[in-house]
Design an enzyme around this catalytic site. Structure first.
Site, PDB file in Angstrom:
ATOM      1  N   TYR A  98     -25.072  -2.095  -0.733  1.00 50.10           N
ATOM      2  CA  TYR A  98     -25.182  -1.821  -1.951  1.00 50.10           C
ATOM      3  C   TYR A  98     -26.511  -1.611  -1.967  1.00 50.10           C
ATOM      4  CZ  TYR A  98     -27.106  -2.538  -6.891  1.00 50.10           C
ATOM      5  OH  TYR A  98     -27.931  -2.206  -8.151  1.00 50.10           O
ATOM      6  N   ARG A 285     -34.572   4.586 -16.505  1.00 47.31           N
ATOM      7  CA  ARG A 285     -34.504   3.160 -15.548  1.00 47.31           C
ATOM      8  C   ARG A 285     -36.055   3.213 -14.233  1.00 47.31           C
ATOM      9  NH1 ARG A 285     -31.658   3.425 -12.314  1.00 47.31           N
ATOM     10  NH2 ARG A 285     -31.085   4.988 -12.479  1.00 47.31           N
ATOM     11  N   LEU A 388     -28.229   9.685 -20.862  1.00 43.68           N
ATOM     12  CA  LEU A 388     -27.719   9.013 -22.010  1.00 43.68           C
ATOM     13  C   LEU A 388     -28.787   9.015 -22.748  1.00 43.68           C
ATOM     14  CD1 LEU A 388     -24.429   7.180 -20.485  1.00 43.68           C
ATOM     15  CD2 LEU A 388     -24.100   9.118 -21.290  1.00 43.68           C
ATOM     16  N   ASP A 509      12.409  20.462  14.394  1.00 42.92           N
ATOM     17  CA  ASP A 509      10.679  20.715  14.091  1.00 42.92           C
ATOM     18  C   ASP A 509      10.069  19.941  14.981  1.00 42.92           C
ATOM     19  OD1 ASP A 509       8.718  22.957  13.902  1.00 42.92           O
ATOM     20  OD2 ASP A 509       7.685  21.678  12.921  1.00 42.92           O
ATOM     21  N   TYR A 510       9.045  20.734  15.664  1.00 43.96           N
ATOM     22  CA  TYR A 510       8.617  18.957  16.484  1.00 43.96           C
ATOM     23  C   TYR A 510       7.120  19.464  15.567  1.00 43.96           C
ATOM     24  CZ  TYR A 510       6.479  16.491  19.954  1.00 43.96           C
ATOM     25  OH  TYR A 510       5.868  15.381  20.512  1.00 43.96           O
ATOM     26  N   ASP A 511       6.219  20.229  15.743  1.00 38.54           N
ATOM     27  CA  ASP A 511       5.113  19.915  15.280  1.00 38.54           C
ATOM     28  C   ASP A 511       4.976  20.028  13.755  1.00 38.54           C
ATOM     29  OD1 ASP A 511       2.286  20.251  17.720  1.00 38.54           O
ATOM     30  OD2 ASP A 511       4.146  21.316  18.517  1.00 38.54           O
TER      31      ASP A 511
HETATM   32  P1  ADQ Z   1     -28.696   5.508 -15.684  1.00 38.48           P
HETATM   33  O1  ADQ Z   1     -28.986   6.562 -14.382  1.00 38.48           O
HETATM   34  O2  ADQ Z   1     -29.355   4.111 -15.484  1.00 38.48           O
HETATM   35  O3  ADQ Z   1     -27.552   6.375 -15.116  1.00 38.48           O
HETATM   36  P2  ADQ Z   1     -29.145   7.452 -18.317  1.00 38.48           P
HETATM   37  O4  ADQ Z   1     -27.631   7.883 -18.440  1.00 38.48           O
HETATM   38  O5  ADQ Z   1     -29.793   7.346 -18.529  1.00 38.48           O
HETATM   39  O6  ADQ Z   1     -29.503   6.624 -16.702  1.00 38.48           O
HETATM   40  O7  ADQ Z   1     -28.746   5.434 -19.067  1.00 38.48           O
HETATM   41  C1  ADQ Z   1     -29.243   5.139 -19.257  1.00 38.48           C
HETATM   42  C2  ADQ Z   1     -28.785   3.565 -20.277  1.00 38.48           C
HETATM   43  O8  ADQ Z   1     -29.720   2.470 -20.253  1.00 38.48           O
HETATM   44  C3  ADQ Z   1     -28.742   4.883 -21.544  1.00 38.48           C
HETATM   45  O9  ADQ Z   1     -27.366   3.421 -22.146  1.00 38.48           O
HETATM   46  C4  ADQ Z   1     -30.102   3.307 -21.661  1.00 38.48           C
HETATM   47  O10 ADQ Z   1     -30.592   3.168 -23.522  1.00 38.48           O
HETATM   48  C5  ADQ Z   1     -29.904   2.252 -21.177  1.00 38.48           C
HETATM   49  N1  ADQ Z   1     -32.030   1.665 -20.609  1.00 38.48           N
HETATM   50  C6  ADQ Z   1     -32.806   2.406 -20.814  1.00 38.48           C
HETATM   51  N2  ADQ Z   1     -33.761   1.822 -21.018  1.00 38.48           N
HETATM   52  C7  ADQ Z   1     -33.677   1.202 -21.621  1.00 38.48           C
HETATM   53  C8  ADQ Z   1     -34.460  -0.475 -21.407  1.00 38.48           C
HETATM   54  N3  ADQ Z   1     -36.041  -0.494 -21.475  1.00 38.48           N
HETATM   55  N4  ADQ Z   1     -33.875  -1.070 -22.262  1.00 38.48           N
HETATM   56  C9  ADQ Z   1     -32.429  -1.285 -22.289  1.00 38.48           C
HETATM   57  N5  ADQ Z   1     -31.667  -0.338 -22.270  1.00 38.48           N
HETATM   58  C10 ADQ Z   1     -32.226   0.432 -21.773  1.00 38.48           C
HETATM   59  C11 ADQ Z   1     -26.043   6.510 -14.139  1.00 38.48           C
HETATM   60  C12 ADQ Z   1     -26.649   8.219 -13.475  1.00 38.48           C
HETATM   61  C13 ADQ Z   1     -26.653   9.162 -15.423  1.00 38.48           C
HETATM   62  C14 ADQ Z   1     -24.982   9.026 -16.033  1.00 38.48           C
HETATM   63  C15 ADQ Z   1     -24.979   7.439 -16.328  1.00 38.48           C
HETATM   64  C16 ADQ Z   1     -24.051   7.529 -17.409  1.00 38.48           C
HETATM   65  O11 ADQ Z   1     -27.298   8.504 -13.297  1.00 38.48           O
HETATM   66  O12 ADQ Z   1     -27.110  10.062 -15.372  1.00 38.48           O
HETATM   67  O13 ADQ Z   1     -25.512   9.581 -17.697  1.00 38.48           O
HETATM   68  O14 ADQ Z   1     -25.189   6.404 -15.019  1.00 38.48           O
HETATM   69  O15 ADQ Z   1     -23.129   8.287 -16.390  1.00 38.48           O
END
Ligand code: ADQ
Length: 740
Positions: A98, A285, A388, A509-511
């Site tokens: 991971y 994040r 998102l 056939d072979y190959d």
């Molecule tokens: P993430 O990189 O995690 O996802 P994003 O799509 O923005 O990025 O999703 C973040 C989620 O975390 C959102 O649902 C948001 O509400 C939640 N979040 C953000 N800040 C928060 C906070 N302070 N406290 C609680 N919740 C919080 C990955 C990919 C993205 C893709 C998603 C989905 O990197 O590009 O959009 O997966 O496929």
């Protein structure tokens, strides 16, 4: 979402197995045993509601290492109540798979952050083993008819591993991050196993059309595989569909949150606290792909340009702690904190603190309140699969107010073009657009937000999941209707057809038919098993066996010299009848065209690294197995044209075989063998011809009525039967050899 369930349920028995690295809950040790908390992150959060309403089973890592068997059993039993299945990994496995490979190698590479890819990663093997552990766990829970939906870059090998264990399963894969351009993807030494892993799926889903284009390009460059116009691609006897399924936010949930009085009161409190200052908001994040440092610098630039804004704007940056066990994230966190300190120090006045930095996860209600309170939402990732947060912000703005600044390098920008689009690397540009957003008049803000809401509101995450599940469900379960490509069933069909045939003449056939293709033609040596099988077949009183190949006499002698079967070399130019008789030249083929062709092909060899020339009695072949596909394609086209021009009036033909281009007299082809084989056979004999390429189609075309032709692998054919590959052919031959 009852309708989703009805529409997507594969059949009365079939379940949906959602598979992701993390379960939607994270487990922690507690005094009383275990306790669970909701997982954060786009995938877990987005799919949680869908999994519950759909009644799916979710398979994933529980978020902690459980080392003893008895504790594992205890945890599995408690999770089973929620249809959750844990995949156990040790602490060491998690650290290498991971932190090491997923977040250390794939994540930065797929987000184009090449300088963050480690110098010397040793974690590939751990990645593979973790994928195997997932495959084992799924195979143990799988029932016929289930759908398997695998998520994200942690598990790219999984569809392929599952396909080996569960050939008939319907498997979908969704990648939540960008699929990078080929020139970046090819940096990965493990690019082929990863692609082959993905191709175990029936459906590969990506957020955007650009990512679809990138993966299709990678497949073309690596394997010369072409997607059809409908987005499907033939691979391993199945059709793999590669398509964009842009992910939606949990729109309904955020709309509901935003309409709650307590959330609106919290938003009012945030605004009151800002005391008339305009609020710019960043929510991410804490990840180096999200563009937080440049966003902070852009904000500083904005204030430098307009010092009077210092008391009139506030930037609230929320950064959710993320991947804290992955080494580079700790350094990044410190970098952001230092920057916040530096910028904060330079722009703070006695009356105002323009930068508010929160390093923590928020409750969904708090998040919705911030979305509601913001004047300008600043989403400026350097790369993002989708993003998102941008969609959640839009979902909350029932007031049709608020401006979205969005990075053109987020997948969301392909859909949300009424946002203020910025280049996230262009700090000056972001500062300018921040100013523009702050100055935007209410009519324009509303017009843009209305258009954005129109796009976002109709598409909830539940509908997104339902669409993808329906696509997986539509993949034809191979054993049910496409029997001709499933060895067991199609072999059985051919055997049924031949059941009452007393005398059988086999033209093999072979190959590509009896052995798989090898990178070097001389490596395709027959195994002892195959030689034994040919002997058994030949020993059967009802069978006559002909091996029909494009190879030279010398090669066939070396490999089959003492096997009592008829051999045909160079597509039927030479014959060695049963046993140890000498080779006979079947026809005098014209050869005066050869010097010119030799010269042309030699030039092609000189200018095409990896290609080679093979000269036979009356034909010359140009092999390009080791040439990179794009160059091979260009050269093949050029050569074809040059040969056609040079050979216009000659009695020869250009043959395009499997990674080989061959020029040979048109009087020779595998079709002519059929007549000779029949002349030697008893009157009631039936011919069974098996082959895999264009030259074998000549043989099929020449077969008399009542014969049986079998095509091996993909491609157009006049044969009535199809087998998946050499393994299926051998099982058919084995059953024929064993029949009474
Ligand atoms: P993430 O990189 O995690 O996802 P994003 O799509 O923005 O990025 O999703 C973040 C989620 O975390 C959102 O649902 C948001 O509400 C939640 N979040 C953000 N800040 C928060 C906070 N302070 N406290 C609680 N919740 C919080 C990955 C990919 C993205 C893709 C998603 C989905 O990197 O590009 O959009 O997966 O496929």
């Amino acid at each position: 979402m009852g309708s989703a369930r009805d529409a997507a349920a594969p059949n009365a028995r079939g379940r949906l197995l959602i598979v992701s690295n993390r379960l939607p809950v994270s487990i922690r040790e507690a005094d009383s045993g275990f306790e669970s908390v909701s997982s954060s992150g786009g995938v877990a959060v987005g799919l949680h509601g869908f999994y519950r309403t759909f009644g799916a089973t979710w398979i994933g890592w529980p978020g902690l290492a459980v080392e003893t068997e008895s504790r594992r059993r205890k945890l599995a039993a408690s999770l089973a109540r929620d249809q959750l299945v844990p995949v156990f990994l040790t602490a060491r496995e998690v650290s290498r798979y991971y932190d090491g490979f997923c977040n250390g190698v794939i994540w930065p590479l797929f987000h184009y952050m090449l300088d963050r890819v480690p110098l010397d990663s040793q974690d590939w093997e751990a990645y593979r083993e973790a994928n195997v552990a997932f495959a084992d766990a799924i195979a143990a829970h799988y029932h016929a008819g289930d759908l398997v939906w695998v998520h994200d870059y942690h598990l790219m090998l999984l569809p392929g591993l599952l396909r080996q264990r569960l050939p008939d399963a319907r498997i979908g894969f969704f990648l939540h991050i960008p699929f990078p351009a080929y020139e970046v993807f090819r940096i990965l030494p493990w690019r082929r196993p990863l692609l082959e892993g993905l191709l175990g799926s029936d459906v590969i889903g990506l957020h955007t059309q650009s990512y679809v284009r990138h993966i299709v390009t990678a497949l073309r460059q690596e394997y010369d595989l072409e997607a059809r116009a409908d987005g499907t691609l033939p691979f391993g006897g199945r059709d793999v569909r590669i398509s964009s399924f842009p992910m939606a936010a949990d729109v309904d949930r955020f709309r509901a949150l935003a309409s709650q009085p307590e959330v609106q009161a919290e938003a009012a409190r945030i605004r009151a606290d800002a005391a008339g200052r305009a609020i710019l908001l960043g929510v991410d994040r804490l990840d180096y792909t999200k563009g937080i440092p440049r966003r902070l610098v852009a904000f500083q630039r904005l204030l430098d340009r307009n010092p009077n804004l210092r008391d009139r704007v506030r930037l609230i940056q929320v950064a959710v702690p993320s991947r804290e066990t992955t080494p580079s994230y700790d350094g990044f966190r410190r970098q952001v904190e230092a920057l916040v300190g530096k910028i904060g120090g330079s722009v703070t006045t006695l009356a105002s603190t323009p930068v508010h930095y929160l390093h923590r996860a928020l409750e969904p209600g708090q998040l919705a309140a911030l979305y509601l309170a913001a004047d300008v939402m600043v989403v400026t990732p350097l790369r993002d699969g989708m993003n998102l947060v941008a969609k959640e912000f839009i979902a909350c703005r029932e007031d049709e107010n608020g401006v979205l600044i969005l990075s053109e390098l987020a997948g969301a920008a392909e859909e949300l073009n009424e946002a203020v689009i910025v280049n996230p690397f262009d700090v000056e540009g972001i500062a300018t657009e921040m100013q523009r957003a702050l100055d935007m008049d209410v009519d324009e803000r509303r017009r843009r937000m209305r258009a954005l809401r129109h796009r976002v509101l109709g598409h909830d995450v539940g509908r997104w999941a339902e669409t993808m599940v329906n696509a997986i469900s539509a993949a034809t379960p191979v054993t049910l209707t496409r029997g001709s490509i499933v060895p067991s069933l199609s072999v059985r069909k051919i055997l049924d057809r031949l059941a009452s045939v007393p005398q059988l003449v086999l033209l093999l056939d072979y190959d590509g038919t009896l052995v798989p293709f090898q990178e070097q033609p001389e490596l395709a040596v027959p195994s002892q098993t195959l030689l034994g099988l040919l002997r058994d077949l030949a020993a059967h009183p009802g069978h006559t066996v002909h091996l029909v190949s494009g190879r030279t006499r010398e090669t066939l002698d070396r490999w089959f010299g003492d096997v009592p079967i008829a051999l045909w070399a160079e597509h039927g130019l030479w014959r060695r009848p049963n046993g140890s008789a000498p080779w006979e030249l079947i026809t005098q083929a014209p050869r005066d065209w050869m010097p010119g062709v030799r010269e042309l092909l030699s030039k092609a060899v000189a200018s095409t690294p990896g290609s080679m020339l093979e000269e036979k009695t009356a034909s010359i072949a140009w092999h390009y197995r080791l040439v990179t596909p794009p160059l091979a394609q260009t050269r093949r086209t050029e050569l074809r044209q040059a040969l056609l021009a040079q050979l216009a009036a000659q009695p020869v033909e250009i043959l395009e075989g499997h990674l080989v281009l061959e020029v040979r007299p048109s009087s020779i082809n595998k079709g002519s063998i059929v007549k000779a084989a029949m002349a030697d056979a008893p009157a009631d004999a039936v011919l069974l011809a098996i082959g895999d390429d264009r030259t074998d189609e000549d043989m099929f075309a020449a077969l008399p009525e009542g014969s049986v032709a079998v095509r091996v692998g993909d491609g157009d054919t006049r044969a009535h039967y199809r087998l998946l590959g050499p393994a299926a052919v051998l099982s058919l031959l084995q059953l024929l050899a064993d029949r009474p």
